[in-house]
Scaffold this active site. Sequence first.
Site, short mmCIF file in Angstrom:
data_model
loop_
_atom_site.label_atom_id
_atom_site.label_comp_id
_atom_site.label_asym_id
_atom_site.label_seq_id
_atom_site.Cartn_x
_atom_site.Cartn_y
_atom_site.Cartn_z
N PRO A 84 -6.11 -22.09 -4.01
CA PRO A 84 -5.78 -23.38 -4.62
C PRO A 84 -6.47 -23.54 -5.97
O PRO A 84 -7.60 -23.07 -6.15
CB PRO A 84 -6.31 -24.42 -3.64
CG PRO A 84 -6.69 -23.70 -2.42
CD PRO A 84 -6.79 -22.25 -2.72
N GLU A 142 -36.13 -25.51 1.07
CA GLU A 142 -35.44 -24.98 -0.10
C GLU A 142 -36.23 -23.86 -0.76
O GLU A 142 -35.66 -22.87 -1.22
CB GLU A 142 -35.15 -26.09 -1.12
CG GLU A 142 -34.23 -27.20 -0.61
CD GLU A 142 -32.91 -26.68 -0.05
OE1 GLU A 142 -32.42 -25.62 -0.51
OE2 GLU A 142 -32.36 -27.31 0.87
P1 ADP Z 1 -2.44 -24.47 -7.84
O1 ADP Z 1 -1.02 -24.87 -7.85
O2 ADP Z 1 -2.63 -22.98 -7.90
O3 ADP Z 1 -3.24 -25.07 -6.74
P2 ADP Z 1 -2.47 -26.02 -10.22
O4 ADP Z 1 -1.43 -25.36 -11.01
O5 ADP Z 1 -2.08 -27.25 -9.52
O6 ADP Z 1 -3.10 -25.00 -9.19
O7 ADP Z 1 -3.72 -26.29 -11.15
C1 ADP Z 1 -4.29 -27.56 -11.25
C2 ADP Z 1 -4.77 -27.81 -12.66
O8 ADP Z 1 -5.80 -26.91 -13.02
C3 ADP Z 1 -3.69 -27.61 -13.69
O9 ADP Z 1 -2.94 -28.75 -13.86
C4 ADP Z 1 -4.49 -27.27 -14.94
O10 ADP Z 1 -4.96 -28.42 -15.56
C5 ADP Z 1 -5.67 -26.53 -14.38
N1 ADP Z 1 -5.47 -25.08 -14.44
C6 ADP Z 1 -5.39 -24.24 -13.39
N2 ADP Z 1 -5.24 -22.96 -13.81
C7 ADP Z 1 -5.21 -23.00 -15.16
C8 ADP Z 1 -5.06 -22.01 -16.18
N3 ADP Z 1 -4.92 -20.71 -15.88
N4 ADP Z 1 -5.07 -22.41 -17.46
C9 ADP Z 1 -5.23 -23.72 -17.77
N5 ADP Z 1 -5.36 -24.70 -16.86
C10 ADP Z 1 -5.37 -24.36 -15.56
ZN ZN Z 2 -30.84 -24.70 4.06
#
Ligand code: ADP
Ligand code: ZN
Length: 638
Positions: free
Chosen positions: A245, A466
């Site tokens: 994710p 810690e």
């Molecule tokens: P996934 O669908 O893989 O869970 P998302 O596409 O929803 O991830 O990513 C969430 C946000 O994170 C995007 O809207 C963007 O702002 C940022 N993001 C993720 N990967 C990139 C990337 N390679 N370049 C720029 N922004 C990114």
């Molecule tokens: Zn611990």
Amino acid sequence: MVERSGPPQEPGKEDKPKPWRAEGLPGTPGGKPKINWWRFVLTLLVVYAAFFFISSFFDDGKVEKISYTQFVAQVTAKNVKDVNAQGYSITGELKAAAQDPDSNNKSYTTFSTEIPVFVDNVQLMQQLSASGVDLTAEEINTGSRGILVNLLLSLLPIAILAGLWIWIMRRGASMMGGGGLGGLGKSKAAKPVEQAKVRVNFEDVAGIDEVENELVEIVDYLKEPGKYRRLGAKLPKGVLLAGPPGTGKTLLARAVAGEANVPFFSASASEFIEMIVGVGASRVRDLFEEARKVAPSIVFIDEIDAIGRARGGAGGIGGHDEREQTLNQILTEMDGFSGAEGTIVIGATNRPEVLDPALLRPGRFDRTVMVAPPDAKGRVAILEVHTRSVPLDGDVSLDQLAKTSPGMTGADLANLVNEAALLAAKRGKEKVSMADFADALEKLQLGTARSIIMPEEERTRTAYHEAGHALLGMLQPGADPVRKISIIPRGRALGVTLSTPDTDRYAYDYNYLRGRIIGALGGMAAEQVIYDVITTGAENDLEQVTMIARGMVGRWGMSEKIGPLTILSNDGSPPQAAPATLAAVDEEVRRIVDECYEAAVRLLSDNRDKLEAIVAALLEKETLDESEAYAAANLTRS
Ligand code: ADP
Ligand code: ZN
Ligand code: MG
């Protein structure tokens, strides 16, 4: 508590209501006009009423229905001007208005009457001609309305009933879709379209160039399908984006559509499924129908593992039949493309390993693109994209930030930039400085500090706990360097020790993993060495220890006794082994952990002076960064 890698995963960003979203549709917002059934029925009723009204004009006017006796009386009085006969029905006009026999104050000139069959027509005829009446006759059964009008009028009620029925069916279906009572009267809003949403393209995707390159071909095809068609080239019908994710799968899919400037339809697989069997399949059908209408286009199906799990696999949402039917419908739709239509399906999943092989067959998702978290260089590029519109202070080094954020995904980095900007705004600054970034990173990596006053005794115990983690991390050759130690309570944890690697690591060896177990046991071991008691504070540590040790033995073949076998799977499905083997695995796990714990206690006892020094520094400063921690322990980084 010992924290090792990236910050907590940010939950998925888009969770808008069902059933799908679209962007880049041609024409007006809202796309295709939808039939309004209320208006349809109303129109039918109005037309029906108008028909009645108009035909009533033709029909009667002020025709008076009189008895045959009356009629004969008028004929005898020579008051009849003309008569029109249609079978035994007669309509006619009087010369002078006659008194209505039923009501005294009404008179009439136009009349109608029926001639009894047994009346002697000859006599009537003589009487009529004698008084000079203009006599006409018409074919039986031809009403003044005409056949067509009569037919229409008799069909209208049926048409209205049919219309009503279809309307109710439609509304019933959309109510299921709209979610119970909430969907009432919402049938128009079934397809939310965010026309105004800013489109993204490859400029907005950074750090995953190799993935981008795999999709360039598809963009080119969507831009100029003719070029490919002429050569008879077939493109993949479906592309599967697989990766953790936050790595930018959704972003990539949108960017492909934005780059090619074609409409983009997106839906989450879980949104298709309801408790009612068949709803999911019909939604899929509708979605593809819409997409094909505006082809070339892209259909994006997120979380496809929610319905695309291998049959017989565990878990999943909705009824089994519903899942299967929805999946089958997707497969059918993909099979149904001739390829020339130019609708490409992009799927996304965090767990490609659980997918039904039927999904991955040629002609379906026949291309899988792995999307991995970015490396240090990629992180710099992503930070650059997200700081495009953020005013940065001169001291901000994106390289430095990228180095200290291993394991962070694109979503984490976007979040980091946002948090830093929020902090700077809160501090009333014009620009975002490195200090804001450092604090934001700490908040993301360690959690938000809680403002509770700890009893002194507990604070000291936490410091030992810690310091135990940290010292063992510093003493192990090859272990990840300690970046931060803190005894400020955050979330559920009373303190945190953060260790991250210098470079991104992709594989781990036996000694490294053993070192991590020892480090994770360090907190508990320190409490044992100093106080000779065990507290509940080590629960999280023990979970990590167990996970690593079980992995070493049951999945990564690091135990000689078990050998190179996969016995424990990583998706929680039951282990595939004989009971004796499982018992042996447990025994090996226990042996490794016991040995590590002994090592931890021994190391801490041998280096008690260093432990005490770190504790003193912690109690004074609450949080130590990398150099402060190594200095307190009088150690240099290995
Ligand atoms: P996934 O669908 O893989 O869970 P998302 O596409 O929803 O991830 O990513 C969430 C946000 O994170 C995007 O809207 C963007 O702002 C940022 N993001 C993720 N990967 C990139 C990337 N390679 N370049 C720029 N922004 C990114
Ligand atoms: Zn611990
Ligand atoms: Mg996503």
